[in-house]
Design an enzyme around this catalytic site. Structure first.
Site, mmCIF file in Angstrom:
data_model
loop_
_atom_site.group_PDB
_atom_site.id
_atom_site.type_symbol
_atom_site.label_atom_id
_atom_site.label_comp_id
_atom_site.label_asym_id
_atom_site.label_seq_id
_atom_site.Cartn_x
_atom_site.Cartn_y
_atom_site.Cartn_z
ATOM 1 N N LYS A 50 34.915 46.796 43.685
ATOM 2 C CA LYS A 50 35.717 45.712 43.104
ATOM 3 C C LYS A 50 37.077 46.254 42.664
ATOM 4 O O LYS A 50 38.114 45.637 42.897
ATOM 5 C CB LYS A 50 34.957 45.070 41.932
ATOM 6 C CG LYS A 50 33.742 44.267 42.408
ATOM 7 C CD LYS A 50 32.771 43.907 41.302
ATOM 8 C CE LYS A 50 31.497 43.312 41.905
ATOM 9 N NZ LYS A 50 30.430 43.055 40.946
ATOM 10 N N GLN A 94 29.446 43.932 34.599
ATOM 11 C CA GLN A 94 28.495 44.235 35.673
ATOM 12 C C GLN A 94 27.056 44.205 35.142
ATOM 13 O O GLN A 94 26.747 44.853 34.142
ATOM 14 C CB GLN A 94 28.827 45.618 36.273
ATOM 15 C CG GLN A 94 28.005 45.982 37.486
ATOM 16 C CD GLN A 94 28.303 45.090 38.691
ATOM 17 O OE1 GLN A 94 29.437 44.769 38.982
ATOM 18 N NE2 GLN A 94 27.245 44.675 39.379
ATOM 19 N N ASP A 117 32.743 35.538 37.288
ATOM 20 C CA ASP A 117 31.428 35.673 37.924
ATOM 21 C C ASP A 117 30.703 34.328 37.942
ATOM 22 O O ASP A 117 29.729 34.156 38.675
ATOM 23 C CB ASP A 117 30.580 36.686 37.140
ATOM 24 C CG ASP A 117 30.302 37.956 37.928
ATOM 25 O OD1 ASP A 117 30.537 37.950 39.150
ATOM 26 O OD2 ASP A 117 29.843 38.932 37.322
#
Ligand code: NAD
Length: 280
Positions: A50, A94, A117
């Protein structure tokens, strides 16, 4: 029949290069905060990808590598700080987080317009009510790949295997919104093959290497493999690719299918978050 391979990497590269040109001459760059807690090797790889993609596309990126023993309160404080930073339009924590940290609490501490997200309760609720603004990147990737096959979604029998909040359920909702007839299978489904054999569109998000065999797939189906597993010293999906490709009409490979598209969708979400910030 031999399936056409849906090249997720190629489609993702095109999206990324469009994003790159779009922001090339703009004064403001989309900014993404990447928060990694602990040293789970898979999580480190995902965050590295990412970060690398942000740099390639010309986005601003700040990475926070935190000790695995960080307290829930300190993590909340960091997210609160990131929520206030105008140059960070998106925040990604994450997952999974260490066991002593409540994931739901942490995810929901991200401001909705920075939730790139799409995992906060508000974002998932928006998806349910067909008002998604920032939808989960993997689900968006799956829909994009199905659409790229060009066989349509409306009226099709779609079967989603896996019902996680971050993949299975959002994918099912998005397919429903596109007027597919959707069935969700999970670990307690009796005889999943009975359902999968009727699927014009089959999405598999389980996390079990080569779970889906050739005799479970309808001839000509669009098969999207979300799974990432380690088996026989390599990365494989949840679909027995070599055999299933003999019956499917379209199939995504692993690696090179949903994975790169997920990152492209995350970058798109970050750009959307920057646009949202201008309206707040
Ligand atoms: P999860 O563990 O949260 O959910 C797995 C789901 O599979 C559960 O709903 C469970 O009921 C179902 N399941 C388990 N065994 C089953 C069986 N035998 N038959 C039918 N269903 C069964 O996992 P997740 O977070 O949804 O991820 C699923 C997979 O997708 C993993 O391999 C993960 O690494 C991968 N993934 C990939 C990406 C990507 O970008 N490519 C993104 C997210 C997740």
């Amino acid at each position: 029949m031999t399936a056409k391979i849906i090249d997720g990497k190629k489609i993702a590269d095109k999206i990324l290069s469009e994003l790159k040109s779009k922001i090339k001459n703009s004064k403001q760059k989309p900014g993404l905060a990447l928060v990694l807690v602990g040293n789970n090797p898979a999580s480190e790889i995902y965050v590295n990808f990412k970060e690398k993609t942000c740099k390639e596309v010309g986005f601003y990126c700040e990475r926070f590598n935190l000790d695995k023993n960080i307290s829930e309160l300190d993590l909340l404080k960091l997210i609160n700080d990131l929520n206030q930073k105008p140059n960070l339009h998106g925040i990604l924590v994450q997952l999974p987080l260490p066991k002593h940290i409540n994931e739901h609490l942490i995810t929901n501490s991200i401001l909705p317009h920075k939730d790139v997200d799409g995992f906060t309760s508000l974002s998932l609720g928006n998806l349910m009510s067909e008002n998604a603004i920032l939808a989960p990147a993997t689900a968006r990737a799956v829909l994009h790949l199905i659409e790229s096959a060009g066989t349509g979604i409306e009226g099709k029998n779609a079967v989603v295997i896996g019902r996680s909040n971050i993949v299975g359920k959002p994918v099912a909702m998005m397919l429903l919104e596109k007027n597919a007839t959707v069935t969700i299978c999970h670990s307690r489904t009796k005889n999943p093959a009975e359902h999968t054999r009727k699927a014009d569109i089959l999405v598999v998000a389980v996390g079990k290497p080569r779970l889906i065999k050739k005799d479970m797939v309808k001839e000509g189906a669009v098969v999207i493999d979300v799974g990432i597993n380690r088996a026989d010293g390599k990365i494989v999906g949840d679909v027995d690719f070599e055999n299933v490709k003999e019956v499917a009409g379209f199939i995504t490979p692993v690696p090179g299918g949903v994975g790169p598209m997920t990152i492209a969708m995350l970058m798109q979400n970050t750009l959307t978050a920057m646009e949202l910030a201008k309206r707040i």
